[in-house]
Design an enzyme around this catalytic site. Structure first.
Site, short mmCIF file in Angstrom:
data_model
loop_
_atom_site.label_atom_id
_atom_site.label_comp_id
_atom_site.label_asym_id
_atom_site.label_seq_id
_atom_site.Cartn_x
_atom_site.Cartn_y
_atom_site.Cartn_z
N GLN A 102 25.39 90.02 83.86
CA GLN A 102 24.73 88.11 83.90
C GLN A 102 25.64 87.19 84.97
O GLN A 102 27.10 87.71 84.52
CB GLN A 102 24.23 87.69 83.13
CG GLN A 102 23.21 85.86 83.30
CD GLN A 102 22.82 85.69 81.92
OE1 GLN A 102 23.43 85.15 81.21
NE2 GLN A 102 21.84 85.30 81.97
N TYR A 185 21.98 75.43 82.31
CA TYR A 185 23.04 75.41 83.37
C TYR A 185 23.02 75.02 84.86
O TYR A 185 22.04 74.50 84.98
CB TYR A 185 24.08 77.29 83.24
CG TYR A 185 24.08 77.36 81.82
CD1 TYR A 185 24.91 76.57 80.72
CD2 TYR A 185 24.14 77.98 80.58
CE1 TYR A 185 25.65 77.05 79.84
CE2 TYR A 185 24.26 78.40 79.99
CZ TYR A 185 24.99 77.68 79.02
OH TYR A 185 25.02 77.79 77.13
N ARG A 233 17.15 84.90 84.83
CA ARG A 233 16.59 84.57 83.70
C ARG A 233 16.25 83.50 84.11
O ARG A 233 17.01 82.09 84.48
CB ARG A 233 17.88 84.67 83.04
CG ARG A 233 17.83 84.45 81.42
CD ARG A 233 17.02 85.15 80.99
NE ARG A 233 17.05 84.72 78.99
CZ ARG A 233 17.96 85.40 78.49
NH1 ARG A 233 19.36 86.35 78.63
NH2 ARG A 233 17.41 85.36 77.09
N LEU A 304 14.05 86.13 69.12
CA LEU A 304 13.60 86.34 67.20
C LEU A 304 13.18 87.73 67.28
O LEU A 304 12.30 87.63 66.05
CB LEU A 304 13.25 85.61 66.52
CG LEU A 304 14.62 83.89 66.27
CD1 LEU A 304 14.19 82.90 65.76
CD2 LEU A 304 15.75 84.31 66.55
N ARG A 327 19.75 88.90 68.72
CA ARG A 327 20.85 88.60 67.64
C ARG A 327 20.93 90.26 66.95
O ARG A 327 21.40 90.43 65.66
CB ARG A 327 20.38 88.09 67.09
CG ARG A 327 20.46 86.65 67.47
CD ARG A 327 20.15 84.96 66.71
NE ARG A 327 20.17 83.91 68.24
CZ ARG A 327 19.73 82.88 67.53
NH1 ARG A 327 19.73 82.71 66.11
NH2 ARG A 327 19.83 81.79 68.59
#
Length: 363
Positions: A102, A185, A233, A304, A327
């Site tokens: 990325q 960003y 993204r 998640l 995660r």
């Protein structure tokens, strides 16, 4: 049983062996932008996780594009050599795992302390930070500095810096590039009317606010061979009134598709500090589903997703084409192995596992 999770997926010129992807997750462990031993340990584990694709965390295209002074970068020969060594290690561990990287510029969210150095705060130039730059002089949050504005010429130069970093990534051996246009960003800052208050060709109407993103896409595509997959993204919504919307995202992804990009990874939020986000298992999936349906672009979903049956169900329902396990992979670096076992798969051609570890599979 036959699964979708362990079937191949085509991302333009790149075929990934299964639909499990490790999304980019910043580790804040670099020195002067360069890969360290921690990264080799971390990404070596992920290459052997059973995932078909691993995306290396955000690499800043310029030194002032970092989030923290511990971010990876890709602006120098030393940075390029570090990435080359990392990818060579990942390929030695598991040649079947595809590797992308990325590319990012933090904009007004740069020059801060690492997340675990609580409370996270801005770092002034006199303390080792740098002067942050952004589309408009709008601080990210109270206590953050007012950024210096990119002038018209600097916008074009920075787009070319993304292209230069992409060329370095290809020389280092990546299979693909993901352009970071999410999470507040720099490119997201240009896109959102909450952070872009310009009145020149880079601001105002949506087409103008997408101009910088379009220039970055063009620069990256021009810098890499046709054999390199290129995607983006996105944050599908700011979760704020008058902010960036799902409808805007669909237009951006359609633009990306017309520019020859090959995939989109759909996330949300990050451009404001106090957005009310209903975080929960799969909370971002509906956005990915809508983007996939309206654009036809191969679509990754994230948020998640921890359970193999949940991932398999999302694929069968057509909500997405690839499932990001972030995660969950940090918690269980063999998530792919365990997903195969949970889905009662006896033989998994799409599961990439080093032969040294085959005896450890539980199914």
């Amino acid at each position: 049983m036959e699964t979708m999770l362990f079937t191949p997926m085509q991302l333009g010129p790149l075929t990934i062996p299964n639909r499990i992807s490790v999304p980019p997750m910043c580790m804040y462990s670099a020195k002067s932008g360069v890969v360290q031993l921690f990264h080799k340990m971390h990404y070596g584990h992920l290459a052997a996780s059973g995932a078909g694709l691993v995306c290396i965390e955000a690499m800043a295209v310029t030194p002032d594009g970092r989030i923290t002074d511990s971010d990876l970068g890709l602006w120098s020969d030393e940075c390029e050599q570090g990435l080359r060594e990392l990818i060579a290690l990942m390929r030695e561990i598991e040649p079947g795992c595809k590797v992308i990287v990325q590319l990012n510029h933090a904009g007004r969210k740069g020059s801060v302390t690492r997340p675990w150095d609580a409370p996270q705060r801005a770092v002034e130039p006199m303390d080792g930070g740098w002067r942050v730059r952004a589309p408009s002089p709008v601080p990210f949050a109270p206590g953050y500095p007012t950024p210096r504005v990119f002038d018209f010429k600097e916008c074009g130069e920075l787009a070319l810096a993304f292209g230069d970093a992409a060329a370095r990534a290809v020389r280092a051996g990546v299979d693909g590039i993901e352009i970071h246009m999410a999470h507040g960003y720099l490119i997201h800052q240009f896109l959102s009317p909450l952070s872009n208050q310009r009145i020149d060709e880079y601001g105002g109407a949506l087409d103008n606010r997408m101009r910088f993103a379009r220039e970055v896409m063009n620069a990256v595509k021009s810098a890499v061979p046709e054999t390199t997959a290129v995607g983006l993204r996105v944050s599908a919504t700011d979760w704020e009134p008058e902010g960036w919307t799902l409808e805007d995202t669909v237009r951006l992804v359609k633009l990306a598709k017309s520019q020859g990009l090959h995939f989109v990874d759909v996330s949300t939020g990050g451009n404001t500090p106090d957005a009310k986000i209903p975080v929960g298992p799969g909370y971002q999936v509906p956005f990915a589903s809508r983007v996939k349906e309206e654009t036809g672009m191969p679509t990754f979903t994230v948020g998640l997703i921890r359970d193999a049956w949940q991932a398999e169900t999302l694929l069968r329902e057509g909500a997405a084409d690839v499932i990001d396990i972030g995660r969950g992979m940090i918690d269980d670096p063999h998530w792919g192995w365990h997903a195969a076992s949970a889905l009662h798969v006896k033989e998994v051609p799409g599961l990439v596992v080093p032969p040294q570890y085959l005896r450890g599979l539980s199914y």
